[in-house]
Scaffold this motif. Sequence first.
Motif, mmCIF file in Angstrom:
data_model
loop_
_atom_site.group_PDB
_atom_site.id
_atom_site.type_symbol
_atom_site.label_atom_id
_atom_site.label_comp_id
_atom_site.label_asym_id
_atom_site.label_seq_id
_atom_site.Cartn_x
_atom_site.Cartn_y
_atom_site.Cartn_z
ATOM 1 N N ALA A 130 0.887 -0.963 0.391
ATOM 2 C CA ALA A 130 0.220 0.133 0.053
ATOM 3 C C ALA A 130 1.147 1.314 -0.179
ATOM 4 N N ALA A 131 1.946 0.981 0.718
ATOM 5 C CA ALA A 131 2.702 2.195 0.912
ATOM 6 C C ALA A 131 3.179 2.857 -0.630
ATOM 7 N N LEU A 132 3.745 1.488 -0.780
ATOM 8 C CA LEU A 132 4.615 1.407 -2.619
ATOM 9 C C LEU A 132 3.499 1.962 -3.460
ATOM 10 N N ALA A 133 2.320 1.691 -3.992
ATOM 11 C CA ALA A 133 0.663 2.670 -3.798
ATOM 12 C C ALA A 133 1.221 3.494 -4.671
ATOM 13 N N ALA A 134 1.367 4.284 -2.695
ATOM 14 C CA ALA A 134 0.487 5.846 -1.955
ATOM 15 C C ALA A 134 1.884 6.240 -2.601
ATOM 16 N N GLY A 135 3.315 5.524 -2.559
ATOM 17 C CA GLY A 135 4.479 6.556 -3.293
ATOM 18 C C GLY A 135 5.492 7.147 -2.291
ATOM 19 N N ASP A 136 4.499 6.698 -0.714
ATOM 20 C CA ASP A 136 5.045 7.114 0.562
ATOM 21 C C ASP A 136 6.258 6.752 0.848
ATOM 22 N N GLU A 137 7.622 7.368 0.637
ATOM 23 C CA GLU A 137 9.144 6.786 0.280
ATOM 24 C C GLU A 137 9.594 6.505 2.026
ATOM 25 N N ASP A 138 8.682 7.535 2.265
ATOM 26 C CA ASP A 138 9.221 6.911 4.173
ATOM 27 C C ASP A 138 8.675 5.631 4.799
ATOM 28 N N VAL B 201 7.697 3.079 2.908
ATOM 29 C CA VAL B 201 8.514 2.015 2.219
ATOM 30 C C VAL B 201 9.714 1.920 2.987
ATOM 31 N N HIS B 202 10.492 2.858 3.541
ATOM 32 C CA HIS B 202 11.638 2.025 3.842
ATOM 33 C C HIS B 202 11.403 1.693 4.502
ATOM 34 N N ARG B 203 10.243 2.128 6.422
ATOM 35 C CA ARG B 203 10.519 2.031 7.688
ATOM 36 C C ARG B 203 10.008 0.235 7.456
ATOM 37 N N LEU B 204 8.470 0.336 6.661
ATOM 38 C CA LEU B 204 7.830 -1.338 6.673
ATOM 39 C C LEU B 204 8.742 -1.935 5.596
ATOM 40 N N PHE B 205 9.505 -1.331 4.845
ATOM 41 C CA PHE B 205 10.446 -2.782 4.838
ATOM 42 C C PHE B 205 11.218 -2.900 5.582
ATOM 43 N N GLY B 206 12.458 -2.707 6.318
ATOM 44 C CA GLY B 206 12.928 -2.466 7.434
ATOM 45 C C GLY B 206 12.308 -3.805 8.287
ATOM 46 N N ALA C 3 13.014 -2.549 -4.849
ATOM 47 C CA ALA C 3 14.039 -2.502 -5.312
ATOM 48 C C ALA C 3 13.392 -1.979 -6.798
ATOM 49 N N GLU C 4 11.909 -2.274 -7.342
ATOM 50 C CA GLU C 4 11.560 -1.570 -8.669
ATOM 51 C C GLU C 4 10.609 -0.589 -8.201
ATOM 52 N N PHE C 5 10.606 -0.124 -7.081
ATOM 53 C CA PHE C 5 10.335 1.324 -6.506
ATOM 54 C C PHE C 5 11.854 2.086 -6.228
ATOM 55 N N GLU C 6 12.747 1.662 -6.104
ATOM 56 C CA GLU C 6 14.056 2.486 -6.560
ATOM 57 C C GLU C 6 13.921 3.387 -7.779
ATOM 58 N N LEU C 7 14.443 1.378 -8.580
ATOM 59 C CA LEU C 7 14.191 2.091 -9.959
ATOM 60 C C LEU C 7 13.311 2.960 -10.517
ATOM 61 N N ALA C 8 12.043 3.016 -10.500
ATOM 62 C CA ALA C 8 11.461 3.921 -10.969
ATOM 63 C C ALA C 8 11.465 5.639 -10.222
ATOM 64 N N HIS C 9 11.722 5.435 -8.865
ATOM 65 C CA HIS C 9 12.917 6.798 -8.145
ATOM 66 C C HIS C 9 13.880 7.097 -8.529
ATOM 67 N N GLU C 10 13.940 6.689 -9.679
ATOM 68 C CA GLU C 10 16.025 6.648 -10.426
ATOM 69 C C GLU C 10 16.929 6.993 -9.219
ATOM 70 N N ALA C 11 17.022 5.583 -8.341
ATOM 71 C CA ALA C 11 17.516 5.345 -7.211
ATOM 72 C C ALA C 11 18.261 3.744 -7.464
ATOM 73 N N ALA C 12 18.952 4.285 -8.595
ATOM 74 C CA ALA C 12 19.199 2.778 -9.057
ATOM 75 C C ALA C 12 20.430 2.352 -8.104
#
Length: 194
Positions: free
Chosen positions: A131-139, A141-146, A177-186
């Motif tokens: 859900a956070a990935l779909a919303a684009g909420d970067e902070d 995303v990182h919190r939930l991924f951790g 990783a796909e989220f990071e690529l979409a946000h130009e963070a290769a």
Amino acid sequence: GRLRLASEARQIVGTPCYMAPEMVDTQLALSERTDVYLAGAVLYELLTGQPPHIAPTPIATMSSIALSQPELPKHAPPELAAICRRAMHADPAQRHASADELRRILQRYIEHRGSELLAMGARARLGELRAALAAGDEDEVHRLFGACRFGFHEALSAWPDNAAARAGLNEATIAVAEFELAHEAAAAAVALLG
């Protein structure tokens, strides 16, 4: 007249709602694998709340015993359901070799069910992560991924063969990783996949 009389064959003995198929066919020999079936029938009752062979008539009960196709609820833990199905297989040769082997398999299951609970918690975080990935909420995303990664790693530490934890960890890592690529963070995507 449909069932053999005791005078015509060995006597059928047992509680019908738990019986193994070979217990109603007096031409078949009973073995250790019959004990495995009976233990599986008790496990079935623990998972479903009722014995495996409940039917409205004696003939229907005998048919259920002969077919021995236990239906387990969807909420039953998949590994435990597989253990139960194997223990209650209609063909004795397909069951666990002995009650002791079944006991060891159940003991291993009990030892790693904590790993399954950790993986289930991490899987819930993975839903929030999506859900956070779909919303684009970067902070977020990182919190939930951790949180996901930690939960899946803990599950794998407790039981390295936990396929659900391994799959969840891979799924979360690829999604981020796909989220990071979409946000130009290769570089971040490469670090995750490394």
